[in-house]
Motif scaffolding. Structure first.
Motif, PDB file in Angstrom:
ATOM      1  N   UNK A 258       0.835  -1.204   0.000  1.00  0.00           N
ATOM      2  CA  UNK A 258       0.000   0.000   0.000  1.00  0.00           C
ATOM      3  C   UNK A 258       0.871   1.255   0.000  1.00  0.00           C
ATOM      4  N   UNK A 259       0.436   2.300  -0.710  1.00  0.00           N
ATOM      5  CA  UNK A 259       1.113   3.597  -0.607  1.00  0.00           C
ATOM      6  C   UNK A 259       0.791   4.205   0.763  1.00  0.00           C
ATOM      7  N   UNK A 260       1.659   5.053   1.277  1.00  0.00           N
ATOM      8  CA  UNK A 260       1.350   5.717   2.553  1.00  0.00           C
ATOM      9  C   UNK A 260       1.937   7.127   2.537  1.00  0.00           C
ATOM     10  N   UNK A 261       1.444   7.937   3.434  1.00  0.00           N
ATOM     11  CA  UNK A 261       1.916   9.322   3.510  1.00  0.00           C
ATOM     12  C   UNK A 261       1.383  10.142   2.343  1.00  0.00           C
ATOM     13  N   UNK A 262       1.779  11.412   2.327  1.00  0.00           N
ATOM     14  CA  UNK A 262       1.288  12.297   1.275  1.00  0.00           C
ATOM     15  C   UNK A 262       2.023  12.052  -0.039  1.00  0.00           C
ATOM     16  N   UNK A 263       1.414  12.529  -1.124  1.00  0.00           N
ATOM     17  CA  UNK A 263       2.078  12.476  -2.428  1.00  0.00           C
ATOM     18  C   UNK A 263       3.276  13.417  -2.372  1.00  0.00           C
ATOM     19  N   UNK A 264       4.451  12.886  -2.658  1.00  0.00           N
ATOM     20  CA  UNK A 264       5.669  13.683  -2.584  1.00  0.00           C
ATOM     21  C   UNK A 264       5.837  14.561  -3.810  1.00  0.00           C
ATOM     22  N   UNK A 265       5.394  14.042  -4.949  1.00  0.00           N
ATOM     23  CA  UNK A 265       5.702  14.733  -6.197  1.00  0.00           C
ATOM     24  C   UNK A 265       4.639  14.445  -7.246  1.00  0.00           C
ATOM     25  N   UNK A 266       4.364  15.420  -8.095  1.00  0.00           N
ATOM     26  CA  UNK A 266       3.499  15.227  -9.252  1.00  0.00           C
ATOM     27  C   UNK A 266       4.174  15.910 -10.431  1.00  0.00           C
ATOM     28  N   UNK A 267       4.592  15.116 -11.416  1.00  0.00           N
ATOM     29  CA  UNK A 267       5.353  15.675 -12.538  1.00  0.00           C
ATOM     30  C   UNK A 267       4.767  15.219 -13.867  1.00  0.00           C
ATOM     31  N   UNK A 268       4.854  16.073 -14.893  1.00  0.00           N
ATOM     32  CA  UNK A 268       4.322  15.715 -16.213  1.00  0.00           C
ATOM     33  C   UNK A 268       5.140  14.608 -16.868  1.00  0.00           C
ATOM     34  N   UNK A 269       4.480  13.852 -17.738  1.00  0.00           N
ATOM     35  CA  UNK A 269       5.177  12.837 -18.531  1.00  0.00           C
ATOM     36  C   UNK A 269       5.092  13.207 -20.009  1.00  0.00           C
ATOM     37  N   UNK A 270       6.111  12.778 -20.761  1.00  0.00           N
ATOM     38  CA  UNK A 270       6.232  13.184 -22.159  1.00  0.00           C
ATOM     39  C   UNK A 270       6.644  12.004 -23.034  1.00  0.00           C
TER      40      UNK A 270
END
Length: 277
Positions: free
Chosen positions: A218-230
């Motif tokens: 399971x994922x835990x904690x807050x989302x550390x990063x959100x970055x675009x994909x190309x």
């Protein structure tokens, strides 16, 4: 008319006819070469093991969100015909450089090195998130601070790895990094078996792989990063032309709502809007 003159005229006509046939054959061959060049599909390198973005169905077909975006682009621009080729992560960029591929599609984010060496589409088609992932039965890891002194498994050369390294450095090297040459499934299995404590990756992918393997992850904690994909192409004239076509097509897919529809189809959430901080 003398027989000698008749023979000369006959020979001349034969030469002219032969010349016409040769010219016609040359023209046909030229047309074949042109058509073959025009009709040649763009070879796309992709892992085929990064479900739900790129994976192989039970009947052997390569599919996934990334590849369906390219298929939608091909509908907008008929000159864009793609051939998807599955290949391990560490072979994708070398394959692009050696012309085995003309394009890469694998949830790839921008790094200074990639931006300098390759051509990336100006328009993004997804926003990849990064989050720490642990065994769902662990009770000793409730906050990110609980990662202190723990072992975090990361794939060599992966963009998630680069971000985890930076985050860890900013936190004073909170955890120990264990590097893997293998793909995410091996890392998740080692989390399940207690060989390492966590990893850092896309929670969507981690859930898909964990469910497929029957793992308690399971994922835990807050989302550390959100970055675009190309999408990424080789930095040459052919690559520039391809990237230009893809960018024009991506704008159309955003404007007509196709990109959002594909995200909702695959994830139930529109991840195509720019959420990068």
């Amino acid at each position: 008319m003398k027989k000698q003159n008749i023979k000369k005229i006959g020979s001349l006509l034969g030469i002219l006819l032969l010349g016409s046939l040769v010219a016609a054959c040359d023209s046909n061959e030229s047309d074949k070469i042109t058509n073959a060049s025009t009709d040649a599909p763009i070879k796309v390198g992709t892992m085929g093991t990064y479900n739900p973005f790129t994976f192989v169905t039970p009947d052997g077909k390569l599919t996934g969100y990334d590849l369906e975006v390219l298929e939608a682009l091909a509908k907008e621009d008929p000159s864009l015909q793609f051939e998807f080729i599955a290949s391990p992560w560490d072979t994708l960029f070398p394959g692009l450089e050696s012309d085995r591929f003309q394009l890469l599609a694998n949830q790839i984010t921008e790094t200074p090195e990639r931006k300098k060496k390759y051509l990336l589409t100006h328009n993004q088609y997804f926003n990849a998130t990064s989050q720490f992932i642990i065994n769902s039965e662990r009770t000793d890891i409730k906050t990110l601070e609980d990662l202190k002194g723990k072992k975090v498994g990361l794939t060599v050369g992966d963009a998630h790895t680069l971000h985890a390294e930076q985050w860890n450095k900013e936190k004073g090297n909170l955890f120990e990094i264990v590097y893997y040459e293998s793909d995410l499934p091996t890392i998740l299995q080692d989390i399940e078996n207690g060989r390492i404590d966590a990893t850092f990756n896309d929670p969507i992918v981690a859930r898909e792989k964990a469910e497929a393997q029957g793992l308690k992850i399971t994922p835990f904690g807050q989302t550390i990063l959100s970055v675009p994909t190309y999408f990424i192409a080789k930095n040459d004239e052919q690559g520039k032309d391809l990237i230009d076509k893809l960018d024009k097509g991506l704008l159309k897919l955003k404007e007509n709502g196709t990109l959002s529809e594909l995200s909702l189809k695959w994830f139930g959430v529109d991840y195509t809007q720019n959420r990068a901080g």
